[in-house]
Design a protein around this motif. Sequence first.
Motif, PDB file in Angstrom:
ATOM      1  N   GLY A 108      21.345  -4.904  30.324  1.00  0.00           N
ATOM      2  CA  GLY A 108      21.876  -6.254  30.358  1.00  0.00           C
ATOM      3  C   GLY A 108      22.832  -6.575  29.234  1.00  0.00           C
ATOM      4  N   ASN A 109      23.241  -5.572  28.463  1.00  0.00           N
ATOM      5  CA  ASN A 109      24.159  -5.780  27.351  1.00  0.00           C
ATOM      6  C   ASN A 109      25.621  -5.767  27.780  1.00  0.00           C
ATOM      7  OD1 ASN A 109      21.958  -5.861  25.615  1.00  0.00           O
ATOM      8  ND2 ASN A 109      22.031  -3.657  25.223  1.00  0.00           N
ATOM      9  N   ARG A 110      25.863  -5.297  29.005  1.00  0.00           N
ATOM     10  CA  ARG A 110      27.211  -5.297  29.565  1.00  0.00           C
ATOM     11  C   ARG A 110      27.108  -5.772  31.003  1.00  0.00           C
ATOM     12  NH1 ARG A 110      30.826  -0.728  26.841  1.00  0.00           N
ATOM     13  NH2 ARG A 110      32.389  -1.591  28.226  1.00  0.00           N
ATOM     14  N   PRO A 111      28.158  -6.402  31.532  1.00  0.00           N
ATOM     15  CA  PRO A 111      28.120  -6.840  32.929  1.00  0.00           C
ATOM     16  C   PRO A 111      28.244  -5.665  33.895  1.00  0.00           C
ATOM     17  CG  PRO A 111      30.260  -7.317  31.971  1.00  0.00           C
ATOM     18  CD  PRO A 111      29.394  -6.832  30.844  1.00  0.00           C
ATOM     19  N   TYR A 112      27.733  -5.858  35.091  1.00  0.00           N
ATOM     20  CA  TYR A 112      27.806  -4.847  36.150  1.00  0.00           C
ATOM     21  C   TYR A 112      29.259  -4.472  36.433  1.00  0.00           C
ATOM     22  CZ  TYR A 112      27.705  -3.081  40.981  1.00  0.00           C
ATOM     23  OH  TYR A 112      27.882  -2.343  42.124  1.00  0.00           O
ATOM     24  N   GLU A 113      30.173  -5.439  36.267  1.00  0.00           N
ATOM     25  CA  GLU A 113      31.593  -5.192  36.556  1.00  0.00           C
ATOM     26  C   GLU A 113      32.174  -4.095  35.667  1.00  0.00           C
ATOM     27  OE1 GLU A 113      30.200  -8.152  36.490  1.00  0.00           O
ATOM     28  OE2 GLU A 113      30.468  -8.592  38.639  1.00  0.00           O
ATOM     29  N   ASP A 114      31.616  -3.909  34.467  1.00  0.00           N
ATOM     30  CA  ASP A 114      32.090  -2.835  33.597  1.00  0.00           C
ATOM     31  C   ASP A 114      31.802  -1.461  34.201  1.00  0.00           C
ATOM     32  OD1 ASP A 114      32.962  -4.719  31.828  1.00  0.00           O
ATOM     33  OD2 ASP A 114      31.822  -3.989  30.114  1.00  0.00           O
ATOM     34  N   VAL A 115      30.607  -1.325  34.779  1.00  0.00           N
ATOM     35  CA  VAL A 115      30.246  -0.060  35.420  1.00  0.00           C
ATOM     36  C   VAL A 115      31.110   0.158  36.661  1.00  0.00           C
ATOM     37  CG1 VAL A 115      28.383   1.307  36.439  1.00  0.00           C
ATOM     38  CG2 VAL A 115      27.893  -0.262  34.569  1.00  0.00           C
ATOM     39  N   LYS A 116      31.362  -0.932  37.369  1.00  0.00           N
ATOM     40  CA  LYS A 116      32.208  -0.841  38.564  1.00  0.00           C
ATOM     41  C   LYS A 116      33.623  -0.401  38.185  1.00  0.00           C
ATOM     42  CE  LYS A 116      33.040  -3.450  42.815  1.00  0.00           C
ATOM     43  NZ  LYS A 116      32.898  -4.774  43.479  1.00  0.00           N
ATOM     44  N   ALA A 117      34.151  -0.990  37.099  1.00  0.00           N
ATOM     45  CA  ALA A 117      35.478  -0.598  36.618  1.00  0.00           C
ATOM     46  C   ALA A 117      35.483   0.858  36.167  1.00  0.00           C
ATOM     47  CB  ALA A 117      35.902  -1.504  35.463  1.00  0.00           C
ATOM     48  N   LEU A 118      34.411   1.272  35.490  1.00  0.00           N
ATOM     49  CA  LEU A 118      34.285   2.661  35.036  1.00  0.00           C
ATOM     50  C   LEU A 118      34.335   3.624  36.216  1.00  0.00           C
ATOM     51  CD1 LEU A 118      33.512   4.871  32.906  1.00  0.00           C
ATOM     52  CD2 LEU A 118      31.119   4.344  33.448  1.00  0.00           C
ATOM     53  N   VAL A 119      33.533   3.334  37.238  1.00  0.00           N
ATOM     54  CA  VAL A 119      33.464   4.210  38.408  1.00  0.00           C
ATOM     55  C   VAL A 119      34.807   4.275  39.127  1.00  0.00           C
ATOM     56  CG1 VAL A 119      32.451   4.451  40.718  1.00  0.00           C
ATOM     57  CG2 VAL A 119      30.987   3.926  38.755  1.00  0.00           C
ATOM     58  N   ILE A 120      35.441   3.134  39.325  1.00  0.00           N
ATOM     59  CA  ILE A 120      36.726   3.106  40.033  1.00  0.00           C
ATOM     60  C   ILE A 120      37.789   3.890  39.272  1.00  0.00           C
ATOM     61  CG2 ILE A 120      38.636   1.591  40.709  1.00  0.00           C
ATOM     62  CD1 ILE A 120      36.515  -0.502  41.468  1.00  0.00           C
ATOM     63  N   LEU A 121      37.835   3.719  37.952  1.00  0.00           N
ATOM     64  CA  LEU A 121      38.838   4.415  37.145  1.00  0.00           C
ATOM     65  C   LEU A 121      38.564   5.921  37.055  1.00  0.00           C
ATOM     66  CD1 LEU A 121      39.397   1.807  34.291  1.00  0.00           C
ATOM     67  CD2 LEU A 121      40.970   2.401  36.140  1.00  0.00           C
ATOM     68  N   LEU A 122      37.277   6.298  36.976  1.00  0.00           N
ATOM     69  CA  LEU A 122      36.943   7.724  36.954  1.00  0.00           C
ATOM     70  C   LEU A 122      37.305   8.389  38.278  1.00  0.00           C
ATOM     71  CD1 LEU A 122      33.487   7.839  35.101  1.00  0.00           C
ATOM     72  CD2 LEU A 122      35.702   8.644  34.255  1.00  0.00           C
ATOM     73  N   ILE A 123      37.064   7.677  39.370  1.00  0.00           N
ATOM     74  CA  ILE A 123      37.404   8.224  40.687  1.00  0.00           C
ATOM     75  C   ILE A 123      38.921   8.345  40.830  1.00  0.00           C
ATOM     76  CG2 ILE A 123      37.420   7.696  43.157  1.00  0.00           C
ATOM     77  CD1 ILE A 123      34.624   6.498  42.769  1.00  0.00           C
ATOM     78  N   ALA A 124      39.645   7.318  40.368  1.00  0.00           N
ATOM     79  CA  ALA A 124      41.112   7.348  40.449  1.00  0.00           C
ATOM     80  C   ALA A 124      41.680   8.507  39.633  1.00  0.00           C
ATOM     81  CB  ALA A 124      41.681   6.019  39.960  1.00  0.00           C
ATOM     82  N   THR A 125      41.137   8.704  38.423  1.00  0.00           N
ATOM     83  CA  THR A 125      41.638   9.798  37.590  1.00  0.00           C
ATOM     84  C   THR A 125      41.197  11.160  38.129  1.00  0.00           C
ATOM     85  OG1 THR A 125      39.755   9.434  36.080  1.00  0.00           O
ATOM     86  CG2 THR A 125      41.876   8.466  35.478  1.00  0.00           C
ATOM     87  N   LYS A 126      40.076  11.190  38.847  1.00  0.00           N
ATOM     88  CA  LYS A 126      39.670  12.443  39.508  1.00  0.00           C
ATOM     89  C   LYS A 126      40.693  12.815  40.571  1.00  0.00           C
ATOM     90  CE  LYS A 126      36.096  14.696  42.278  1.00  0.00           C
ATOM     91  NZ  LYS A 126      37.117  15.396  43.082  1.00  0.00           N
ATOM     92  N   LEU A 127      41.118  11.826  41.348  1.00  0.00           N
ATOM     93  CA  LEU A 127      42.135  12.066  42.372  1.00  0.00           C
ATOM     94  C   LEU A 127      43.430  12.545  41.726  1.00  0.00           C
ATOM     95  CD1 LEU A 127      42.870  11.835  45.402  1.00  0.00           C
ATOM     96  CD2 LEU A 127      43.633   9.505  44.934  1.00  0.00           C
ATOM     97  N   ILE A 128      43.818  11.895  40.643  1.00  0.00           N
ATOM     98  CA  ILE A 128      45.016  12.318  39.906  1.00  0.00           C
ATOM     99  C   ILE A 128      44.848  13.744  39.381  1.00  0.00           C
ATOM    100  CG2 ILE A 128      46.390  11.896  37.811  1.00  0.00           C
ATOM    101  CD1 ILE A 128      45.785   8.890  38.236  1.00  0.00           C
ATOM    102  N   GLY A 129      43.638  14.070  38.942  1.00  0.00           N
ATOM    103  CA  GLY A 129      43.360  15.407  38.436  1.00  0.00           C
ATOM    104  C   GLY A 129      43.582  16.494  39.478  1.00  0.00           C
TER     105      GLY A 129
END
Length: 264
Positions: free
Chosen positions: A222-243
Amino acid sequence: MEKVLLELLVLTFVIHLIDTLSYSVRLNSVKSGQFALSFSLFNLFVLVSRTANTFQAPLIGSIIDKSLFYGIDPINDMRKVIFASTIGSLFGILLIPTFLRVFDVAVKRLETTGSIPSLVVEALQVSNLKRMMKSATRPTKTMLQRLRYREIPKRLLIINALVTGIYTVGVLAASYSAILVTEHQRIAAVGSSGMINGLATILLTLFIDPKSAMITDQALRGNRPYEDVKALVILLIATKLIGTLLGQIMFLPAAKVIASFYGS
């Protein structure tokens, strides 16, 4: 050789499809609070991916052997395999909303049944397969709104793209380097794939997993909002595609670098 190439393309597609879906497990674990149970279930999917991975190297080796025998350059076939990794990643992105919905139900059922084999048998029933098909959900723009992208370290994303590129071409570049070296150096060159993938694993372990786990754990507490994890996942997936796209650029130079170590 066409049959072997087709099998290799399908395997590569499956490997990267599952790898892409694995990123989204963080979302389910944070939202449901069942972190350990979520990853326990996902180990089943990882097992499928890893099993497919064990068959990848022999199929690549078969293509290289036949290319050497007939005196042809298999670079186009290798690039098709890299492209299959991009398509697999892209399909994984499109399937994430549906996967999360089905996965959430599966985690709840696992908590009830307590047995993954029983869950698999239940999931393969025709009625349940139909329900999965009906639960298909398309990605929407609202999923990308109000996310705190600035909270995700940029270095993490750059490293993830590079690691994905290395992982994508590791076995392919080492196998292709066999064409660029003398006959008595070919086995040694092909064996370099373990070192390349090992490097990718080290980078993943040192720079990506710890930071990703920290953000996920902070959200669970509860120290960070759920949206941070959502942003993390979306950006990691996007950079995986770029990779995987970077893999097209990295492939031939990587093969030449490997060959240079063996006197070519």
